[in-house]
Structures are given as C-alpha cells and as structure tokens.
Design a protein around this motif. Sequence first.
Motif, PDB file in Angstrom:
ATOM      1  N   SER A  30       0.851  -1.401   0.021  1.00 47.35           N
ATOM      2  CA  SER A  30      -0.021   0.058   0.072  1.00 47.35           C
ATOM      3  C   SER A  30       0.818   1.286  -0.129  1.00 47.35           C
ATOM      4  CB  SER A  30      -0.783  -0.107   1.372  1.00 47.35           C
ATOM      5  OG  SER A  30      -1.781  -0.951   1.281  1.00 47.35           O
ATOM      6  N   THR A  31       1.826   1.233   0.896  1.00 48.67           N
ATOM      7  CA  THR A  31       2.728   2.352   0.730  1.00 48.67           C
ATOM      8  C   THR A  31       3.547   2.432  -0.421  1.00 48.67           C
ATOM      9  OG1 THR A  31       3.107   1.844   3.170  1.00 48.67           O
ATOM     10  CG2 THR A  31       4.602   3.231   2.263  1.00 48.67           C
ATOM     11  N   LEU A  32       3.912   1.323  -1.091  1.00 52.57           N
ATOM     12  CA  LEU A  32       4.679   1.368  -2.427  1.00 52.57           C
ATOM     13  C   LEU A  32       3.657   2.232  -3.525  1.00 52.57           C
ATOM     14  CD1 LEU A  32       6.412  -1.962  -3.088  1.00 52.57           C
ATOM     15  CD2 LEU A  32       7.485   0.539  -3.276  1.00 52.57           C
ATOM     16  N   ALA A  33       2.330   1.727  -3.437  1.00 56.45           N
ATOM     17  CA  ALA A  33       1.185   2.477  -4.315  1.00 56.45           C
ATOM     18  C   ALA A  33       1.159   3.748  -4.310  1.00 56.45           C
ATOM     19  CB  ALA A  33       0.161   1.634  -4.333  1.00 56.45           C
ATOM     20  N   GLU A  34       1.166   4.321  -2.845  1.00 54.73           N
ATOM     21  CA  GLU A  34       1.332   5.722  -2.718  1.00 54.73           C
ATOM     22  C   GLU A  34       2.195   6.378  -3.136  1.00 54.73           C
ATOM     23  OE1 GLU A  34       0.936   6.054   1.477  1.00 54.73           O
ATOM     24  OE2 GLU A  34      -0.971   4.991   1.668  1.00 54.73           O
ATOM     25  N   ILE A  35       3.699   5.991  -3.147  1.00 55.35           N
ATOM     26  CA  ILE A  35       5.000   6.706  -3.810  1.00 55.35           C
ATOM     27  C   ILE A  35       5.230   6.387  -5.121  1.00 55.35           C
ATOM     28  CG2 ILE A  35       5.955   6.522  -1.288  1.00 55.35           C
ATOM     29  CD1 ILE A  35       7.811   4.441  -2.324  1.00 55.35           C
ATOM     30  N   LEU A  36       4.307   5.548  -5.861  1.00 57.63           N
ATOM     31  CA  LEU A  36       4.721   5.314  -7.248  1.00 57.63           C
ATOM     32  C   LEU A  36       4.783   6.607  -8.236  1.00 57.63           C
ATOM     33  CD1 LEU A  36       2.385   2.133  -7.947  1.00 57.63           C
ATOM     34  CD2 LEU A  36       4.867   2.253  -8.286  1.00 57.63           C
ATOM     35  N   PRO A  37       3.956   7.668  -7.855  1.00 53.80           N
ATOM     36  CA  PRO A  37       3.951   8.973  -8.664  1.00 53.80           C
ATOM     37  C   PRO A  37       5.367   9.442  -8.781  1.00 53.80           C
ATOM     38  CG  PRO A  37       1.838   8.930  -7.734  1.00 53.80           C
ATOM     39  CD  PRO A  37       2.794   7.807  -6.983  1.00 53.80           C
ATOM     40  N   VAL A  38       5.762   9.291  -7.574  1.00 58.71           N
ATOM     41  CA  VAL A  38       7.365  10.278  -7.460  1.00 58.71           C
ATOM     42  C   VAL A  38       8.376   9.310  -7.664  1.00 58.71           C
ATOM     43  CG1 VAL A  38       6.377  11.864  -5.918  1.00 58.71           C
ATOM     44  CG2 VAL A  38       7.243   9.877  -4.869  1.00 58.71           C
ATOM     45  N   HIS A  39       8.358   7.942  -7.765  1.00 61.79           N
ATOM     46  CA  HIS A  39       9.248   7.167  -8.181  1.00 61.79           C
ATOM     47  C   HIS A  39       9.177   6.361  -9.434  1.00 61.79           C
ATOM     48  CE1 HIS A  39      11.566   7.581  -4.324  1.00 61.79           C
ATOM     49  NE2 HIS A  39      10.281   7.592  -3.810  1.00 61.79           N
ATOM     50  N   PRO A  40       9.456   7.048 -10.632  1.00 60.26           N
ATOM     51  CA  PRO A  40       9.171   6.384 -12.050  1.00 60.26           C
ATOM     52  C   PRO A  40       9.785   5.119 -12.203  1.00 60.26           C
ATOM     53  CG  PRO A  40      10.399   8.516 -12.128  1.00 60.26           C
ATOM     54  CD  PRO A  40       9.969   8.366 -10.665  1.00 60.26           C
ATOM     55  N   GLU A  41      11.072   4.832 -11.333  1.00 63.17           N
ATOM     56  CA  GLU A  41      11.687   3.873 -11.559  1.00 63.17           C
ATOM     57  C   GLU A  41      11.151   2.546 -11.147  1.00 63.17           C
ATOM     58  OE1 GLU A  41      12.692   5.103  -7.424  1.00 63.17           O
ATOM     59  OE2 GLU A  41      12.268   5.926  -9.324  1.00 63.17           O
ATOM     60  N   LEU A  42      10.118   2.621 -10.322  1.00 61.19           N
ATOM     61  CA  LEU A  42       9.088   1.626  -9.886  1.00 61.19           C
ATOM     62  C   LEU A  42       8.257   0.872 -11.069  1.00 61.19           C
ATOM     63  CD1 LEU A  42       8.329   2.714  -6.079  1.00 61.19           C
ATOM     64  CD2 LEU A  42       9.832   1.018  -6.929  1.00 61.19           C
ATOM     65  N   ASP A  43       8.275  -0.338 -10.902  1.00 61.91           N
ATOM     66  CA  ASP A  43       7.283  -1.070 -11.821  1.00 61.91           C
ATOM     67  C   ASP A  43       5.650  -0.926 -11.346  1.00 61.91           C
ATOM     68  OD1 ASP A  43       5.849  -2.987 -13.528  1.00 61.91           O
ATOM     69  OD2 ASP A  43       7.579  -3.995 -13.544  1.00 61.91           O
ATOM     70  N   VAL A  44       4.973   0.005 -12.136  1.00 63.90           N
ATOM     71  CA  VAL A  44       3.715   0.146 -11.712  1.00 63.90           C
ATOM     72  C   VAL A  44       2.701  -1.076 -11.844  1.00 63.90           C
ATOM     73  CG1 VAL A  44       1.628   1.467 -12.224  1.00 63.90           C
ATOM     74  CG2 VAL A  44       3.702   2.617 -12.501  1.00 63.90           C
ATOM     75  N   LEU A  45       3.037  -1.737 -13.155  1.00 68.63           N
ATOM     76  CA  LEU A  45       1.942  -2.888 -13.132  1.00 68.63           C
ATOM     77  C   LEU A  45       2.216  -4.130 -12.064  1.00 68.63           C
ATOM     78  CD1 LEU A  45       0.126  -4.618 -14.832  1.00 68.63           C
ATOM     79  CD2 LEU A  45       2.258  -5.434 -16.214  1.00 68.63           C
ATOM     80  N   GLN A  46       3.586  -4.374 -11.692  1.00 70.17           N
ATOM     81  CA  GLN A  46       3.924  -5.267 -10.625  1.00 70.17           C
ATOM     82  C   GLN A  46       3.338  -4.691  -9.403  1.00 70.17           C
ATOM     83  OE1 GLN A  46       7.961  -5.953  -8.938  1.00 70.17           O
ATOM     84  NE2 GLN A  46       7.731  -7.720 -10.169  1.00 70.17           N
ATOM     85  N   SER A  47       3.672  -3.688  -9.152  1.00 71.80           N
ATOM     86  CA  SER A  47       3.372  -3.176  -7.808  1.00 71.80           C
ATOM     87  C   SER A  47       1.804  -3.193  -7.429  1.00 71.80           C
ATOM     88  CB  SER A  47       3.814  -1.799  -7.757  1.00 71.80           C
ATOM     89  OG  SER A  47       5.315  -1.683  -7.655  1.00 71.80           O
ATOM     90  N   MET A  48       1.026  -2.899  -8.441  1.00 69.14           N
ATOM     91  CA  MET A  48      -0.310  -2.793  -8.400  1.00 69.14           C
ATOM     92  C   MET A  48      -0.866  -3.968  -8.423  1.00 69.14           C
ATOM     93  SD  MET A  48      -0.389   0.331  -7.365  1.00 69.14           S
ATOM     94  CE  MET A  48      -2.276   0.507  -7.199  1.00 69.14           C
TER      95      MET A  48
END
Length: 244
Positions: free
Chosen positions: A46-64
């Motif tokens: 849940s915290t990872l989902a919150e910070i996705l917009p400011v961390h473009p290096e994170l994998d949106v598909l995998q995280s969500m």
Amino acid sequence: PKSRSSIIRTAEKRLAQDPRDPAALLPLSELYYKEQQWEKAFPLLSTLAEILPVHPELDVLQSMLRLGICSIRLGKMPEAIRALSVARRANPESFEANYYLGQSLYKSKEYDKAIPFLKKALSSGKEIPELFEFMGLSLYHGRLFREALPYLKRALDVNPDSREVLFSMADSMNAVGMGDKALKVFIHLRPDPEYGARSCLLAGAIHTFNNQTAQALQDYEIGLKHTEAPLDVLTQIRYNMAQI
C-alpha cells in the motif's frame, strides 16, 4: 542472494529512518508476498502504491498487481478493485490484471462489470480452471443463461464436486428450455444442505408442469426438511404444495 533474515534486518533498519523508502519497501514486500504472508505484505505494498507517482523507476504493473492480489487474499475487495484497475491501465493486455480484476468484481457481486475483464483474460488463451468458473457464474448471475452454459460445463469438468457450479448449470439449462436435463441434476441435488431446498423447488415446478403431481409433492416434502433454507424458498414450496 541475501538470506531472508538479512533482507528483513536491512529493510527494517531503512524503514525506521524513512517509512517510504522504496529500496526497503520493495525487497521486504516481495519477500512477504512470495511467502504469501498477506497481512505483512499488504501495508508495504500500500505504501509502495502511494509513492509510485514520485518514483518512476518502480514497476507500476507489478506493484499494483501484487497489491490487488494481496487485497483479494485478505478479502479487501474495494482495495483490490482500485489497485487492479490501475494495473490494467498500465497494461490493458495483461492476463493477470484482467483475470484478477474480473475475479475481484465477481467477488464483489458486480457481475456485469466482471464479464468483459474475464472475457479479455480468456482471449489470451490461458486456460485455468478458476477462470471458467468465474466466467460461467458471472454470466449466470447476470441472467445470460445460454452464454453461461459452456463455461459452467468446462468448470464442472475440472471440479465435478462444485455444487454451486452444478446447480447454476442446471438452473441455466432449465431457463433455456432444457428442463429434462435440468431435472436430473435437481433430483441429484435434493439432499444437498445448501442447494437442496432450491433444487426441490425447481424440480417440483418441472414435475408440476409435466402433470407429475405425485413426484412434485415428493420434491416439496424433501425441500421442507431443509429447515435452515431461506424463508422465501420454504414459503414458495409451501405455496406450491397448497396449489397441488
């Protein structure tokens, strides 16, 4: 690879300094997710989902996706639908995003909304048993009985012990004019503690339609033995008996 204890120790140390540190959230959430420790993984994801917009290096598909699947396992359907909707926007062709979004909508009883995502998952060619079951039951609850039948039959081939699928298939057959085939299933299900009363009601209706009143009365007598059945079903059985 780092040992499990090393991953936990390093991540917890970093999170104590910054609870939103992606370098700690990512490995720790992955560890708990793969171990299926959903309660521990959920707040991290849940915290990872919150910070996705400011961390473009994170994998949106995998995280969500992981957040959505974790939410399903914990019975948190609104959270699952939100997360999986984001995952699907990230990749509309993703089998997992479509399948799990359809599943979460089905479990939320939003059958009409679940159908297009389950159809999209089916179009990928991946045939997993649960997919046919969710698809068939979504169509059944959406009263698309004829469309539901082939999926329910496929689901039953894989899981012949599922009383829910068996009853739904018989009810669908009855709705599209296959009463004789449906009757055999309803008679088979009469002793079932969950679907017995409804099966007795429908079997009795078919027997009555065929002017087989003695058999209909037998159906209804068996149905009334299911004293824990829904009141509306028992009331309808009594009414039908009174008419005969």
